[in-house]
Design a protein around this motif. Structure first.
Motif, PDB file in Angstrom:
ATOM      1  N   PHE A  37      86.461  29.658 -62.985  1.00  0.00           N
ATOM      2  CA  PHE A  37      85.233  29.107 -62.402  1.00  0.00           C
ATOM      3  C   PHE A  37      84.262  28.666 -63.500  1.00  0.00           C
ATOM      4  O   PHE A  37      83.273  27.997 -63.220  1.00  0.00           O
ATOM      5  CB  PHE A  37      84.545  30.143 -61.504  1.00  0.00           C
ATOM      6  CG  PHE A  37      85.105  30.204 -60.119  1.00  0.00           C
ATOM      7  CD1 PHE A  37      84.836  29.205 -59.194  1.00  0.00           C
ATOM      8  CD2 PHE A  37      85.896  31.271 -59.726  1.00  0.00           C
ATOM      9  CE1 PHE A  37      85.347  29.259 -57.905  1.00  0.00           C
ATOM     10  CE2 PHE A  37      86.420  31.342 -58.436  1.00  0.00           C
ATOM     11  CZ  PHE A  37      86.142  30.334 -57.527  1.00  0.00           C
ATOM     12  N   SER A  38      84.517  29.045 -64.751  1.00  0.00           N
ATOM     13  CA  SER A  38      83.627  28.716 -65.858  1.00  0.00           C
ATOM     14  C   SER A  38      83.852  27.270 -66.309  1.00  0.00           C
ATOM     15  O   SER A  38      84.970  26.923 -66.720  1.00  0.00           O
ATOM     16  CB  SER A  38      83.883  29.656 -67.039  1.00  0.00           C
ATOM     17  OG  SER A  38      83.673  30.999 -66.661  1.00  0.00           O
ATOM     18  N   PRO A  39      82.839  26.417 -66.261  1.00  0.00           N
ATOM     19  CA  PRO A  39      82.998  24.995 -66.617  1.00  0.00           C
ATOM     20  C   PRO A  39      83.060  24.781 -68.124  1.00  0.00           C
ATOM     21  O   PRO A  39      82.035  24.672 -68.792  1.00  0.00           O
ATOM     22  CB  PRO A  39      81.751  24.346 -66.004  1.00  0.00           C
ATOM     23  CG  PRO A  39      80.723  25.439 -66.024  1.00  0.00           C
ATOM     24  CD  PRO A  39      81.466  26.720 -65.798  1.00  0.00           C
ATOM     25  N   GLN A  40      84.271  24.703 -68.660  1.00  0.00           N
ATOM     26  CA  GLN A  40      84.432  24.562 -70.105  1.00  0.00           C
ATOM     27  C   GLN A  40      83.922  23.221 -70.616  1.00  0.00           C
ATOM     28  O   GLN A  40      83.654  23.047 -71.816  1.00  0.00           O
ATOM     29  CB  GLN A  40      85.896  24.757 -70.486  1.00  0.00           C
ATOM     30  CG  GLN A  40      86.869  23.843 -69.751  1.00  0.00           C
ATOM     31  CD  GLN A  40      88.300  24.085 -70.164  1.00  0.00           C
ATOM     32  OE1 GLN A  40      88.630  24.139 -71.344  1.00  0.00           O
ATOM     33  NE2 GLN A  40      89.173  24.258 -69.189  1.00  0.00           N
ATOM     34  N   GLU A  41      83.752  22.248 -69.706  1.00  0.00           N
ATOM     35  CA  GLU A  41      83.276  20.929 -70.115  1.00  0.00           C
ATOM     36  C   GLU A  41      81.851  20.979 -70.676  1.00  0.00           C
ATOM     37  O   GLU A  41      81.491  20.172 -71.552  1.00  0.00           O
ATOM     38  CB  GLU A  41      83.331  19.963 -68.933  1.00  0.00           C
ATOM     39  CG  GLU A  41      84.719  19.642 -68.421  1.00  0.00           C
ATOM     40  CD  GLU A  41      85.293  20.682 -67.471  1.00  0.00           C
ATOM     41  OE1 GLU A  41      86.412  20.491 -66.988  1.00  0.00           O
ATOM     42  OE2 GLU A  41      84.596  21.701 -67.204  1.00  0.00           O
ATOM     43  N   ILE A  42      81.025  21.898 -70.187  1.00  0.00           N
ATOM     44  CA  ILE A  42      79.629  21.954 -70.638  1.00  0.00           C
ATOM     45  C   ILE A  42      79.540  22.433 -72.087  1.00  0.00           C
ATOM     46  O   ILE A  42      78.825  21.822 -72.895  1.00  0.00           O
ATOM     47  CB  ILE A  42      78.781  22.797 -69.666  1.00  0.00           C
ATOM     48  CG1 ILE A  42      78.758  22.105 -68.279  1.00  0.00           C
ATOM     49  CG2 ILE A  42      77.360  22.971 -70.189  1.00  0.00           C
ATOM     50  CD1 ILE A  42      77.979  22.856 -67.215  1.00  0.00           C
ATOM     51  N   PRO A  43      80.251  23.490 -72.498  1.00  0.00           N
ATOM     52  CA  PRO A  43      80.274  23.818 -73.932  1.00  0.00           C
ATOM     53  C   PRO A  43      80.834  22.679 -74.799  1.00  0.00           C
ATOM     54  O   PRO A  43      80.304  22.401 -75.881  1.00  0.00           O
ATOM     55  CB  PRO A  43      81.175  25.052 -73.994  1.00  0.00           C
ATOM     56  CG  PRO A  43      81.077  25.673 -72.647  1.00  0.00           C
ATOM     57  CD  PRO A  43      80.925  24.538 -71.698  1.00  0.00           C
ATOM     58  N   ARG A 145      73.813  24.448 -68.417  1.00  0.00           N
ATOM     59  CA  ARG A 145      73.568  23.385 -69.400  1.00  0.00           C
ATOM     60  C   ARG A 145      72.258  23.642 -70.152  1.00  0.00           C
ATOM     61  O   ARG A 145      72.211  23.550 -71.386  1.00  0.00           O
ATOM     62  CB  ARG A 145      73.517  22.018 -68.708  1.00  0.00           C
ATOM     63  CG  ARG A 145      73.280  20.854 -69.681  1.00  0.00           C
ATOM     64  CD  ARG A 145      73.201  19.527 -68.958  1.00  0.00           C
ATOM     65  NE  ARG A 145      72.017  19.445 -68.106  1.00  0.00           N
ATOM     66  CZ  ARG A 145      71.743  18.408 -67.312  1.00  0.00           C
ATOM     67  NH1 ARG A 145      72.580  17.374 -67.257  1.00  0.00           N
ATOM     68  NH2 ARG A 145      70.652  18.402 -66.566  1.00  0.00           N
ATOM     69  N   ASN A 146      71.223  24.001 -69.416  1.00  0.00           N
ATOM     70  CA  ASN A 146      69.921  24.273 -70.049  1.00  0.00           C
ATOM     71  C   ASN A 146      70.006  25.466 -71.002  1.00  0.00           C
ATOM     72  O   ASN A 146      69.388  25.462 -72.071  1.00  0.00           O
ATOM     73  CB  ASN A 146      68.864  24.534 -68.983  1.00  0.00           C
ATOM     74  CG  ASN A 146      68.559  23.293 -68.152  1.00  0.00           C
ATOM     75  OD1 ASN A 146      68.881  22.169 -68.553  1.00  0.00           O
ATOM     76  ND2 ASN A 146      67.948  23.483 -66.992  1.00  0.00           N
ATOM     77  N   PHE A 147      70.765  26.477 -70.594  1.00  0.00           N
ATOM     78  CA  PHE A 147      70.934  27.668 -71.434  1.00  0.00           C
ATOM     79  C   PHE A 147      71.574  27.300 -72.775  1.00  0.00           C
ATOM     80  O   PHE A 147      71.107  27.724 -73.847  1.00  0.00           O
ATOM     81  CB  PHE A 147      71.788  28.698 -70.694  1.00  0.00           C
ATOM     82  CG  PHE A 147      72.251  29.847 -71.540  1.00  0.00           C
ATOM     83  CD1 PHE A 147      71.406  30.905 -71.821  1.00  0.00           C
ATOM     84  CD2 PHE A 147      73.551  29.877 -72.048  1.00  0.00           C
ATOM     85  CE1 PHE A 147      71.837  31.973 -72.610  1.00  0.00           C
ATOM     86  CE2 PHE A 147      73.987  30.937 -72.827  1.00  0.00           C
ATOM     87  CZ  PHE A 147      73.125  31.990 -73.110  1.00  0.00           C
ATOM     88  N   GLU A 155      70.974  18.597 -77.352  1.00  0.00           N
ATOM     89  CA  GLU A 155      70.922  18.021 -76.016  1.00  0.00           C
ATOM     90  C   GLU A 155      72.328  17.747 -75.482  1.00  0.00           C
ATOM     91  O   GLU A 155      73.207  17.276 -76.211  1.00  0.00           O
ATOM     92  CB  GLU A 155      70.122  16.717 -76.038  1.00  0.00           C
ATOM     93  CG  GLU A 155      69.971  16.070 -74.664  1.00  0.00           C
ATOM     94  CD  GLU A 155      69.255  14.734 -74.719  1.00  0.00           C
ATOM     95  OE1 GLU A 155      68.967  14.174 -73.643  1.00  0.00           O
ATOM     96  OE2 GLU A 155      68.988  14.250 -75.841  1.00  0.00           O
ATOM     97  N   ILE A 156      72.525  18.043 -74.204  1.00  0.00           N
ATOM     98  CA  ILE A 156      73.783  17.714 -73.521  1.00  0.00           C
ATOM     99  C   ILE A 156      73.517  16.517 -72.627  1.00  0.00           C
ATOM    100  O   ILE A 156      72.916  16.642 -71.558  1.00  0.00           O
ATOM    101  CB  ILE A 156      74.307  18.901 -72.699  1.00  0.00           C
ATOM    102  CG1 ILE A 156      74.567  20.108 -73.599  1.00  0.00           C
ATOM    103  CG2 ILE A 156      75.584  18.514 -71.945  1.00  0.00           C
ATOM    104  CD1 ILE A 156      75.002  21.355 -72.848  1.00  0.00           C
TER     105      ILE A 156
END
Length: 386
Positions: A37-43, A145-147, A155-156
């Protein structure tokens, strides 16, 4: 004889731990993950390395039981044991951890683990996949994302997210292609090798290199198919393994199945095919697209979880399955309760033999599992050879 590329995949177990150390020393940021469930795309979009964390062996469980109950899920105890003993290099070098509220045991474990490393917890909606749940989950994506932007001072952008989505989609497509090789009868790849290739993928520092390695494995296996080289015979019972995740060190049920004469052709669980089934829509708003993909995961923590039955049905048909084995880790209550529904579905709707095995990471019950497995397979062998 197994494919030669599998030797390179085996070697990654040692190489990856060195690679994560070198990446850390080079100043790369690392985000530790436990769940699909963890979105690896954001990192990835913040130029960090998303990496799976250790939690699939018996070794650190004794240390964990000094603080955690003995009658707790072995996956939780193993994960926490690795964390407090500093024996998982991926945990050790992680700058931050991403947690998710998939089960009560993990939530309380994360409270303790949060004292060791900076942690962000995503609040997973566990009701039906309606618009309210999607909105809530989309908001959790934004919070994460903010975290990371705050933690890593970078910035993402949407463009970076889209690039990350394309990369992870490519990885899912190639892993799905590898899995689908075993829809061939007889199966060209052992279930143990399929599991290892999928498990090791989560620890790769360089996703592109990992994709290239799996592409070479696929090419080799396709060549073996053309030559008539298979891992099993035509009459070997074909098994779909469903239930709790399996990884290197917690593969005893999978191993016993294949040592007892079965071909595990499909791994439906979240360490297998489940995460690969649905890709992220690359044409939509990236945060919304991420939310839609990840909330569609058919996990037993969700209500209602009819998506799991649908996936089992599709895999049974495509992989020409002769029987279904449901693995439940001890004290995993959601999967244990859901096994009743899965059993009825497999037997009454699909008309196939079904076996549930509830166990932990230890080898204390391997003999008992072997006896039950051999009896289960005998019924299929009789039907296949009749």
């Amino acid at each position: 004889m197994r494919p030669k590329v599998m030797e390179e995949i085996e070697e990654l177990r040692g190489i990856n731990s060195l690679n994560i150390k070198e990446a850390h020393e080079a100043g790369k940021k690392i985000v530790g993950l436990y769940c699909i469930f963890s979105p690896q795309e954001i990192p990835l979009a913040v130029d960090a390395i998303p990496v799976s964390l250790c939690g699939t062996t018996q070794d650190p469980i004794g240390d964990a039981e000094r603080e955690l109950p003995r009658n707790l899920c072995p996956l939780i105890k193993s994960s926490y044991g690795y964390a407090i003993t500093d024996t998982c290099p991926y945990f050790y070098f992680s700058d931050v951890l991403l947690a998710e509220t998939t089960c009560d045991g993990k939530k309380k474990m994360y409270e303790l683990m949060g004292k060791i490393k900076p942690m962000h917890v995503m609040n997973l909606p566990q009701t039906a996949k309606d618009d309210d749940s999607l909105d809530m989950w989309r908001n959790e994506m934004i919070k994460f994302r903010n975290f990371l932007e705050k933690e890593f001072k970078s910035e993402i952008t949407d463009d970076k997210l889209r690039d990350a989505i394309k990369l992870v989609n490519k990885e899912r497509v190639i892993m799905k292609k590898l899995h689908k090789l075993n829809s061939h009868k007889p199966a060209p790849l052992a279930g143990m090798d399929m599991m290892l290739a999928q498990h090791i993928k989560g620890f790769n520092v360089d996703k592109r290199a990992g994709i290239e390695l799996i592409e070479r494995l696929i090419a080799e296996v396709e060549g073996r198919i053309k030559k008539g080289i298979y891992a099993f015979s035509e009459n070997t019972p074909r098994i779909l393994l469903t239930g709790c995740p399996v990884g290197n060190g917690s593969e005893k049920v999978l191993k016993v199945l294949e040592e007892s004469g079965a071909s595990v052709v499909a791994l439906e669980n979240c360490s297998g095919y489940k995460d690969l089934d649905i890709l992220i829509d690359e044409t939509k708003d990236p945060i919304t697209a991420l939310a839609k993909k990840y909330i569609s995961t058919p996990c037993s923590c969700m209500i209602n979880n009819n998506g799991r039955l649908d996936l089992i049905k599709r895999l049974v048909e495509e992989y020409k399955v002769d029987g279904v084995v449901d693995l439940t880790w001890q004290a995993c209550h959601t999967y244990n309760i859901e096994s009743y529904t899965v059993s009825n579905f497999v037997k009454d709707v699909l008309g196939l033999p079904f076996l549930q095995i509830e166990t932990d990471y230890s080898d204390s019950d391997v003999g008992q599992i072997k006896v039950r497995t051999e009896a289960f397979l005998e019924t299929m062998v009789s039907a296949i050879t009749a």
